[in-house]
Design a protein around this motif. Structure first.
Motif: not given
Length: 200
Positions: A63-64, A72-75, A122-126, A141-146
């Protein structure tokens, strides 16, 4: 190159430039922890097995933002326990989609029984490793609802993901994101003054 080489090369760069990220690597997962991920539902991809035999993900402050999110992407890389829980969440989502007549929206877009989450932001993307048979076996694969990214292929393999990350960090080159844009890495300091990678 094998996974050990890709991981070692990335860690070498982090050691010199972003020690805050390097210190977040966990030791190797135990054989029991690795087996628990799929519990013989299906065989784990060789590169995932090799990665877990080196490091059981990284320690990160859920969460932080901060050290640990150097992919890449902060994963940040998940540990075996989180992979197991994530895979079971995928199974439940697929089951619910069958009950609620939402299969076309859910399966292969936001969940699949043969996807294993391997990294989160930290925002839950996978990021997930695709274990379905066929040409996409082992893809990331990427899953990012936002960003409305639903099961989009980011890399052809874990090795490619690590190679791309290393090259982007060492050469300063941008990385394509799942939405068709590009992101760049920079090194910043934590409040404690320890350098770590941040993606913009």
């Amino acid at each position: 190159m094998d996974m050990a080489t890709f991981v070692s090369r990335l860690k070498g760069w982090l050691e010199v430039n972003a020690p805050g990220d390097l210190e977040r690597f966990n030791p190797a997962a135990t054989p029991k922890e690795i087996v628990s991920i799929s519990e013989n539902r299906f065989a784990l991809h060789r590169e995932l097995l090799d990665l877990l035999a080196l490091h059981d993900g990284v320690r990160a402050d859920r969460g932080l933002t901060g050290p640990g999110g150097f992919m890449p992407g902060g994963y940040f890389l998940l540990d075996a326990k989180s992979m197991r829980l994530g895979q079971r969440d995928m199974e439940r989502a697929v089951a619910w989609s069958l009950e609620d007549n939402l299969v076309d929206f859910v399966v292969g877009n936001v969940a699949h029984v043969m996807w294993i989450p391997i990294a989160e932001t930290h925002v839950g993307s996978q990021l997930v490793v695709d274990h379905r048979e066929g040409p996409g076996f082992g893809s990331i694969l990427e899953i990012d609802a936002d960003a409305e990214i639903w099961g989009v292929k980011r890399w052809g393999s874990l090795a490619e993901m690590f190679d791309t990350t290393y090259r982007a960090l060492s050469d300063g080159t941008p990385v394509s994101d799942g939405a068709g844009g590009s992101i760049h890495a920079r090194v910043i300091e934590s409040p404690a003054g320890v350098p770590y990678v941040d993606w913009q």
